[in-house]
Design a protein around this motif. Structure first.
Motif, mmCIF file in Angstrom:
data_model
loop_
_atom_site.group_PDB
_atom_site.id
_atom_site.type_symbol
_atom_site.label_atom_id
_atom_site.label_comp_id
_atom_site.label_asym_id
_atom_site.label_seq_id
_atom_site.Cartn_x
_atom_site.Cartn_y
_atom_site.Cartn_z
ATOM 1 N N LEU A 129 113.685 7.585 36.825
ATOM 2 C CA LEU A 129 112.390 8.442 36.823
ATOM 3 C C LEU A 129 111.356 7.203 36.655
ATOM 4 O O LEU A 129 110.085 7.601 36.889
ATOM 5 N N LEU A 130 111.451 6.097 36.531
ATOM 6 C CA LEU A 130 110.424 5.143 36.221
ATOM 7 C C LEU A 130 109.620 4.362 37.116
ATOM 8 O O LEU A 130 110.395 3.593 37.944
ATOM 9 N N ASP A 131 108.477 4.464 37.374
ATOM 10 C CA ASP A 131 107.517 3.708 38.066
ATOM 11 C C ASP A 131 107.173 2.369 37.429
ATOM 12 O O ASP A 131 106.543 1.552 38.100
ATOM 13 N N LEU A 132 107.062 2.645 36.026
ATOM 14 C CA LEU A 132 106.363 1.497 35.374
ATOM 15 C C LEU A 132 106.987 1.653 33.785
ATOM 16 O O LEU A 132 107.429 2.628 33.163
ATOM 17 N N ILE A 133 107.192 0.179 33.260
ATOM 18 C CA ILE A 133 107.709 0.183 32.074
ATOM 19 C C ILE A 133 106.401 -0.616 31.165
ATOM 20 O O ILE A 133 105.864 -1.710 31.710
ATOM 21 N N LEU A 134 106.028 -0.151 30.079
ATOM 22 C CA LEU A 134 104.887 -0.582 29.407
ATOM 23 C C LEU A 134 105.491 -1.287 27.955
ATOM 24 O O LEU A 134 106.005 -0.534 27.340
ATOM 25 N N ILE A 155 109.534 -8.829 27.943
ATOM 26 C CA ILE A 155 108.946 -8.543 29.306
ATOM 27 C C ILE A 155 110.007 -9.009 30.262
ATOM 28 O O ILE A 155 110.138 -8.466 31.297
ATOM 29 N N THR A 156 110.542 -10.223 29.944
ATOM 30 C CA THR A 156 111.655 -10.540 31.051
ATOM 31 C C THR A 156 112.945 -9.760 31.274
ATOM 32 O O THR A 156 113.314 -9.584 32.250
ATOM 33 N N ALA A 157 113.238 -9.155 29.948
ATOM 34 C CA ALA A 157 114.365 -8.208 30.048
ATOM 35 C C ALA A 157 113.865 -7.123 30.731
ATOM 36 O O ALA A 157 114.722 -6.530 31.529
ATOM 37 N N ALA A 158 112.687 -6.615 30.533
ATOM 38 C CA ALA A 158 112.244 -5.361 31.084
ATOM 39 C C ALA A 158 111.941 -5.511 32.693
ATOM 40 O O ALA A 158 112.179 -4.966 33.307
ATOM 41 N N LYS A 159 111.660 -6.951 33.376
ATOM 42 C CA LYS A 159 111.479 -6.953 34.482
ATOM 43 C C LYS A 159 112.915 -7.054 35.268
ATOM 44 O O LYS A 159 112.922 -6.428 36.316
ATOM 45 N N GLY A 189 107.201 -12.521 33.617
ATOM 46 C CA GLY A 189 107.443 -11.633 34.617
ATOM 47 C C GLY A 189 106.684 -10.332 34.649
ATOM 48 O O GLY A 189 106.885 -9.421 35.318
ATOM 49 N N ALA A 190 105.694 -10.362 33.900
ATOM 50 C CA ALA A 190 104.372 -9.189 33.979
ATOM 51 C C ALA A 190 103.964 -9.047 35.168
ATOM 52 O O ALA A 190 103.610 -10.157 35.741
ATOM 53 N N ASP A 191 103.720 -7.865 35.526
ATOM 54 C CA ASP A 191 103.014 -7.276 36.853
ATOM 55 C C ASP A 191 101.451 -6.944 36.615
ATOM 56 O O ASP A 191 100.560 -7.292 37.281
#
Ligand code: DX5
Ligand code: ZN
Length: 215
Positions: A129-134, A155-159, A189-191
């Motif tokens: 469902l996700l377009d973005l992880i904050l 952040i790295t794990a989320a990426k 890895g943050a966008d």
């Protein structure tokens, strides 16, 4: 290049139109919505987004730090938000899923945010469902706090998780972003970087946005 989302939480609300104009070189406009229940602070809500929608073409990025977001996520979409992010910790898994689905059904981008002590793995069940992880790099509730360094590993794990989700899911970081932490988050890895005090206290806001972007 990393994108910058100035947070209006740090703006002067007596001159909000001018304040928004001063950060129009940002990539998105971030709204920190707080209900005084999920977080120990109250900020602003639907009327502000509705009015801001009329005065800018910037993508509006609504961060709902509110309890039971399923009751409001759709209304923030209708008010003009392009991205609506809810907190995983704010309701039951069923209701979080329902909130994300409501955002998607309205053709908007759905985001899920986790507080500093919530593991990235908790996001996995919502991947499709996700377009973005904050990733919160401060405890939610207030601007101007210090960056929590442990957020860098998240952040790295989320990426890595976002890549597994596919569909161009992005990683956004919120809290304590300045010229030093911006580079650290980008390297991790943050966008997208949310910046409130980092931008609004700068002498030249447009220049600061460029510096935080890394050019
Ligand atoms: C916390 C807020 C802040 C805000 C950014 O609930 O979400 O993180 O957006 O604040 P600064 O950039 O001033 O730390
Ligand atoms: Zn935020």
């Amino acid at each position: 290049m990393v994108r910058i989302a100035p947070s209006i939480l740090s703006a002067d609300f007596a001159r909000l139109g001018e304040e928004i104009d001063s950060v129009k070189t940002g990539d998105l406009l971030h709204f920190d919505v707080m209900d005084g229940v999920f977080v120990p602070n109250i900020s602003f809500g639907l009327p502000v987004i509705k009015c801001v929608r009329r005065v800018t073409d910037m993508p509006l990025d609504a961060h709902l730090m509110i309890t039971r977001p399923v009751n409001y996520a759709g209304r923030f979409c209708d008010a003009g938000a392009d991205i609506v992010t809810v907190h995983l910790e704010a309701d039951t898994p069923e209701n979080i899923r329902a909130a994300l689905l409501d955002v998607k059904r309205r053709g908007k981008k759905a985001g899920l945010s986790i507080k500093p002590l919530t593991p990235v793995s908790a996001l996995e069940p919502y991947g499709e469902l996700l377009d973005l992880i904050l990733i919160m790099s401060v405890e939610p509730g207030f601007g101007g706090q210090s960056f929590i360094p442990e957020a860098l590993g998240k952040i790295t794990a989320a990426k890595a998780l976002a890549r597994r989700f596919g569909r161009g899911c992005l990683v956004e970081v919120d809290g304590g972003i300045n010229r030093v932490t911006a580079r650290q988050c980008q390297d991790a890895g943050a966008d997208i970087l949310v910046a409130g005090n980092g931008v609004f206290t700068a002498r030249d806001r447009a220049e600061e946005i460029q510096i935080l972007r890394g050019n």
